[in-house]
Motif scaffolding. Sequence first.
Motif, short mmCIF file in Angstrom:
data_model
loop_
_atom_site.label_atom_id
_atom_site.label_comp_id
_atom_site.label_asym_id
_atom_site.label_seq_id
_atom_site.Cartn_x
_atom_site.Cartn_y
_atom_site.Cartn_z
N ILE A 286 35.22 36.43 39.28
CA ILE A 286 34.10 36.68 38.75
C ILE A 286 33.56 38.07 39.13
CG2 ILE A 286 31.43 36.13 39.36
CD1 ILE A 286 32.51 33.17 39.93
N LEU A 287 34.08 38.50 40.32
CA LEU A 287 33.61 40.06 40.66
C LEU A 287 34.08 40.88 39.84
CD1 LEU A 287 32.63 42.02 42.74
CD2 LEU A 287 34.74 41.72 44.06
N LYS A 288 35.69 40.72 39.49
CA LYS A 288 36.14 41.46 38.25
C LYS A 288 35.71 41.48 37.09
CE LYS A 288 40.99 41.61 35.96
NZ LYS A 288 41.49 42.71 36.31
N THR A 289 35.26 40.42 36.51
CA THR A 289 34.61 40.39 35.27
C THR A 289 32.95 41.15 35.40
OG1 THR A 289 35.30 38.19 34.95
CG2 THR A 289 33.26 38.82 33.77
N VAL A 290 32.37 41.17 36.75
CA VAL A 290 31.32 41.71 36.51
C VAL A 290 31.17 43.28 36.78
CG1 VAL A 290 29.15 42.19 38.24
CG2 VAL A 290 30.01 39.79 37.77
N CYS A 291 32.33 43.74 37.37
CA CYS A 291 32.81 45.14 37.62
C CYS A 291 33.26 45.90 36.31
CB CYS A 291 33.83 45.23 38.77
SG CYS A 291 33.19 44.82 40.48
N GLU A 292 34.03 45.13 35.44
CA GLU A 292 34.72 45.92 34.51
C GLU A 292 33.77 46.00 33.41
OE1 GLU A 292 38.40 43.71 33.79
OE2 GLU A 292 39.40 44.44 35.65
N PRO A 293 33.98 47.27 32.68
CA PRO A 293 33.13 47.49 31.53
C PRO A 293 33.34 46.51 30.28
CG PRO A 293 34.82 49.34 31.86
CD PRO A 293 34.85 48.33 32.84
N GLN B 201 44.46 34.06 55.66
CA GLN B 201 44.96 34.19 54.26
C GLN B 201 44.65 35.33 53.59
OE1 GLN B 201 42.13 30.75 53.43
NE2 GLN B 201 44.18 29.54 53.16
N HIS B 202 45.43 35.72 52.64
CA HIS B 202 45.12 37.13 51.96
C HIS B 202 45.21 36.78 50.56
CE1 HIS B 202 46.83 38.67 55.72
NE2 HIS B 202 47.95 37.66 55.63
N PHE B 203 44.30 37.51 49.90
CA PHE B 203 43.81 37.31 48.55
C PHE B 203 43.67 38.66 47.71
CE2 PHE B 203 42.00 33.84 50.65
CZ PHE B 203 42.68 32.83 50.12
N ASP B 204 44.18 38.98 46.66
CA ASP B 204 44.10 40.27 46.20
C ASP B 204 43.94 40.10 44.65
OD1 ASP B 204 46.78 41.86 44.81
OD2 ASP B 204 47.14 40.31 46.49
N ILE B 205 43.16 41.38 44.08
CA ILE B 205 42.98 41.46 42.58
C ILE B 205 42.99 42.86 42.15
CG2 ILE B 205 40.35 41.45 42.69
CD1 ILE B 205 40.71 39.49 40.23
N LEU B 206 43.38 43.31 41.01
CA LEU B 206 43.24 44.68 40.45
C LEU B 206 41.99 44.36 39.67
CD1 LEU B 206 44.38 47.47 40.28
CD2 LEU B 206 45.61 46.60 38.12
N ILE B 207 41.09 45.34 39.85
CA ILE B 207 39.86 45.47 39.29
C ILE B 207 39.82 46.84 38.28
CG2 ILE B 207 37.44 45.38 39.16
CD1 ILE B 207 37.47 43.76 41.65
N HIS B 208 39.64 46.94 37.01
CA HIS B 208 39.75 48.10 36.46
C HIS B 208 38.29 48.75 36.33
CE1 HIS B 208 43.56 47.02 35.04
NE2 HIS B 208 43.22 46.08 34.69
N ALA B 209 38.01 49.48 37.77
CA ALA B 209 36.90 49.87 37.86
C ALA B 209 37.04 51.06 38.92
CB ALA B 209 35.77 49.08 37.97
N THR C 40 41.49 49.97 47.70
CA THR C 40 42.30 50.94 47.46
C THR C 40 42.41 51.44 45.82
OG1 THR C 40 44.40 49.46 47.62
CG2 THR C 40 43.79 50.74 49.60
N ASP C 41 42.85 52.64 45.86
CA ASP C 41 43.02 53.20 44.43
C ASP C 41 44.31 52.70 44.04
OD1 ASP C 41 40.67 54.53 44.36
OD2 ASP C 41 41.69 56.43 45.24
N GLU C 42 44.59 52.17 42.87
CA GLU C 42 45.85 52.03 42.08
C GLU C 42 45.79 52.33 40.46
OE1 GLU C 42 47.83 47.67 41.18
OE2 GLU C 42 47.42 47.94 43.32
N THR C 43 46.61 52.56 40.17
CA THR C 43 46.80 52.85 38.68
C THR C 43 45.91 52.06 37.71
OG1 THR C 43 48.89 53.95 38.94
CG2 THR C 43 48.12 53.65 36.54
N GLY C 44 44.88 52.49 37.15
CA GLY C 44 43.95 51.62 36.48
C GLY C 44 42.83 51.14 37.25
N GLY C 45 42.57 51.47 38.39
CA GLY C 45 41.63 50.84 38.75
C GLY C 45 41.57 50.89 40.47
N THR C 46 41.07 49.58 41.08
CA THR C 46 40.86 49.37 42.26
C THR C 46 41.58 48.27 42.66
OG1 THR C 46 38.64 50.42 42.33
CG2 THR C 46 39.20 49.17 44.27
N ARG C 47 42.34 48.33 43.92
CA ARG C 47 42.87 47.12 44.35
C ARG C 47 41.91 46.56 45.49
NH1 ARG C 47 46.37 43.19 42.69
NH2 ARG C 47 47.75 45.02 41.75
N LEU C 48 41.76 45.24 45.42
CA LEU C 48 40.76 44.82 46.67
C LEU C 48 41.54 43.71 47.18
CD1 LEU C 48 38.20 43.97 47.97
CD2 LEU C 48 37.37 42.66 45.83
#
Length: 145
Positions: A138-145, A4-12, A106-114
Amino acid sequence: MKTQHFDILIHAPRRKVWATMLRSPTYELWTSAFCEGSRFEGSWEEGQKIRFLSPQGLGMEAEIAAHRPAEFVSIRHLGMIDKGTEDSSSEAVRAWAPCFENYTFTDETGGTRLRVDCDDCGAGEDWMVQTWPKALQILKTVCEP
């Protein structure tokens, strides 16, 4: 074996996302989506043994197959743990072991693609499809300012 594949853009930055994902006490925050009070014992260093445990002593035994800081982590799951007893040889475990759980940063405009690529380790496809997005949010919420 299905992956299975999951991903999210995190602004950090990648290094922050990677560190937040793997270090205590933030590891315990995002993994609460899987099991409240979950934790790890061991090392995230390549070649090292690591255990993922619930407060009841249930979990998985694994080793870190690869680790390139802030780029890639590969976990090779080898067996189950039941109240401290490791099982890597039962028929139930042999049906899926080893299986892999990989994190790519990976780097992506605006942050990190996990991206998370997770083999079916017997946890149930529907449960993983429901739980991984919650954990990543939850990880996104914890990481973002």
